[in-house]
Design an enzyme around this catalytic site. Structure first.
Site, PDB file in Angstrom:
ATOM      1  N   SER A 201       0.909  -1.117   0.188  1.00  0.00           N
ATOM      2  CA  SER A 201       0.025  -0.008   0.009  1.00  0.00           C
ATOM      3  C   SER A 201       0.897   1.266   0.185  1.00  0.00           C
ATOM      4  CB  SER A 201      -0.882  -0.350   1.273  1.00  0.00           C
ATOM      5  OG  SER A 201      -0.332  -0.150   2.395  1.00  0.00           O
TER       6      SER A 201
ATOM      7  N   LYS B  24     -11.984  -0.121  -1.282  1.00  0.00           N
ATOM      8  CA  LYS B  24     -10.983   0.614  -2.016  1.00  0.00           C
ATOM      9  C   LYS B  24     -11.413   0.506  -3.592  1.00  0.00           C
ATOM     10  CE  LYS B  24      -7.784   0.123   1.668  1.00  0.00           C
ATOM     11  NZ  LYS B  24      -6.896  -0.663   2.327  1.00  0.00           N
TER      12      LYS B  24
ATOM     13  N   HIS C  76      -5.473  -3.705  -2.411  1.00  0.00           N
ATOM     14  CA  HIS C  76      -5.249  -2.610  -3.380  1.00  0.00           C
ATOM     15  C   HIS C  76      -5.373  -3.179  -4.714  1.00  0.00           C
ATOM     16  CE1 HIS C  76      -4.365   0.606  -0.400  1.00  0.00           C
ATOM     17  NE2 HIS C  76      -3.776  -0.590   0.466  1.00  0.00           N
TER      18      HIS C  76
HETATM   19  C1  LIG Z   1      -6.966  -0.792   3.683  1.00  0.00           C
HETATM   20  C2  LIG Z   1      -6.260  -2.227   3.965  1.00  0.00           C
HETATM   21  C3  LIG Z   1      -6.972  -3.038   4.601  1.00  0.00           C
HETATM   22  C4  LIG Z   1      -8.142  -2.850   5.734  1.00  0.00           C
HETATM   23  O1  LIG Z   1      -9.404  -2.722   4.912  1.00  0.00           O
HETATM   24  P1  LIG Z   1     -10.358  -1.849   5.399  1.00  0.00           P
HETATM   25  O2  LIG Z   1     -11.672  -2.205   4.498  1.00  0.00           O
HETATM   26  O3  LIG Z   1      -9.959  -0.403   4.904  1.00  0.00           O
HETATM   27  O4  LIG Z   1     -10.642  -2.000   6.863  1.00  0.00           O
HETATM   28  C5  LIG Z   1      -6.440  -4.444   4.736  1.00  0.00           C
HETATM   29  N1  LIG Z   1      -5.189  -4.806   4.181  1.00  0.00           N
HETATM   30  C6  LIG Z   1      -4.651  -3.868   3.261  1.00  0.00           C
HETATM   31  C7  LIG Z   1      -3.481  -4.070   2.634  1.00  0.00           C
HETATM   32  C8  LIG Z   1      -4.898  -2.316   3.114  1.00  0.00           C
HETATM   33  O5  LIG Z   1      -4.362  -1.720   2.409  1.00  0.00           O
END
Ligand SMILES: *Cc1c(COP(=O)(O)O)cnc(C)c1O
Length: 392
Positions: A184, A243, A212
């Site tokens: 990320s 996302k 992502h």
């Molecule tokens: C954002 C993210 C999460 C968490 O997801 P949410 O739905 O925002 O709680 C988990 N793993 C990764 C790699 C992320 O970037």
């Protein structure tokens, strides 16, 4: 006169310490729906920091699906999935997600953070060992700690280091390798082909977090595992609906037995209220769009490839970026904050990302592009960065 310290004074001192190190964070209200442009401080700015990669957070087809679902199912889900909260839209979306991820079964959680907790705490326990890439997401690290397993960290994408660590842990029970598929903060990709070969050789379990990558990578948008051609060899996949899918919620995919174990043992699944049915309707509409409009992800990846090339030409450090996430590594936290402020003055929203989110001395802007940005928007970003970047 100095105020008399009380137990609560600690928090003021802690904030002063953070501010002194350029690490104080605050919340800035966005006064518009999410999109390539948002309103901040009373004016419209280009948003180059969201995970709304495909522009679906305010897409009319999704908003319409949510409105119809609220009319049909109401808003709240009332209870945990195991009590009265398991509604038909959850089951329908889970079947759809399992098919999309080529898995036997899928299970929804209220967020991706909870999905990692559920998956990892189910996969391993105190007799086991969990092996983590150094740059894995915070939710993976917290989940590994909460599982009670012994935690071993291997250097970022250094699979010789992983092999070495696996060679040292033979006395343990199950061994679980966990990695982000698309990291990320660096925007680089795990080598899933190599990881599959390693997990087969060492008889380990492989869990990937496609938060992502889902919706963006692979010719059908199924993720990096699709792009790498290894979907059938992935034991556990974690993903998010928040996302590229533009909504809210997380999910775990795996074998039917594994998912049934999550339902029976994972505290972050059992002891939390189910997602609203309307969030499921939103995700279904998002999957329809991912299916029907592949040009969204193609446009996004083409624009970011172009952006990366321009920044490399200008001598900027973009880490290992190979995706829609293009970091601009500055180094010092305060200089990064100053750069972000200068960009905001020029109408660009891209806050500084500082430790502990990234290692010390690696503060950066984490630029992410949205499929609804135009090449002209990206050109404005490049000009603003070139004009504002602090001299070394
Ligand atoms: C954002 C993210 C999460 C968490 O997801 P949410 O739905 O925002 O709680 C988990 N793993 C990764 C790699 C992320 O970037």
């Amino acid at each position: 006169m100095r105020p008399v310290p009380t137990p609560m004074s600690y928090y003021r001192e802690r904030l002063e310490g953070l501010a002194g190190a350029g690490l104080l964070r605050g919340l800035r209200p966005v006064d518009s729906p999410q999109g390539p442009r948002v309103r901040v401080d009373g004016r419209e700015v280009l948003c180059f920091c969201s995970n709304n990669y495909l522009g679906l957070a305010n897409h009319p087809q999704i908003v319409g699906a949510v409105q119809r679902a609220v009319a049909e199912w109401g808003w709240g889900s009332g209870a945990s999935r195991l009590v009265s909260g398991s509604m038909t839209p959850h089951h329908r979306l889970e079947a759809r997600l399992a098919a999309f991820k080529r898995a036997e079964a899928a299970l929804l959680t209220p967020s991706g953070f909870q999905a990692n907790l559920a998956a990892i705490c189910t996969a391993v326990g105190p007799d086991d060992v969990v092996l983590l890439d150094k740059l894995n997401h915070a939710s993976i690290i917290d989940a590994a700690r909460a599982s009670g397993a012994r935690v071993r960290v291997f250097r970022h994408c250094d699979y010789d280091d992983l092999r070495k660590t696996l060679g040292q842990t033979t006395e343990h029970g199950r061994r679980l390798i966990v990695t982000d598929s698309l990291f990320s903060m660096d925007g680089d990709l795990a080598d899933l082909k190599t990881l599959v070969a390693i997990k087969q050789h060492y008889d380990a379990i492989l869990c990937i977090d496609e938060a992502h990558a889902t919706g963006v990578f692979g010719s059908s948008g199924r993720g990096v595992a699709e792009a790498a051609g290894v979907e059938e060899h992935i034991d556990i996949t974690v993903g998010t609906l928040s996302k590229a899918l533009g909504g809210m919620g997380g999910f775990v995919c795996g074998s039917r037995d594994f998912v049934d174990c999550v339902i029976n043992t994972a505290r972050s699944f059992m002891y939390t209220t189910a997602l609203p049915a309307a969030a499921c309707a939103a995700a279904e509409a998002a999957l329809d769009l991912i299916d029907a409009e592949p040009e969204r992800r193609r446009r996004l990846l083409a624009m970011t490839a172009d952006l990366r090339a321009q920044w490399r030409q200008n001598g900027f450090d973009v880490a290992g970026s190979a995706s829609q996430i293009v970091p601009l590594v500055v180094g010092d936290a305060q200089r990064t904050v100053d750069l972000a402020e200068a960009l905001l003055d020029r109408g660009i929203l891209a806050p500084a990302i500082r430790p502990p989110t990234v290692p010390r001395g690696a503060a950066r802007l984490r630029i992410s592009v949205c499929a609804d940005h135009t090449p002209e928007d990206v050109a404005l970003l490049v000009d603003a960065v070139k004009a504002s970047f602090p001299a070394a």
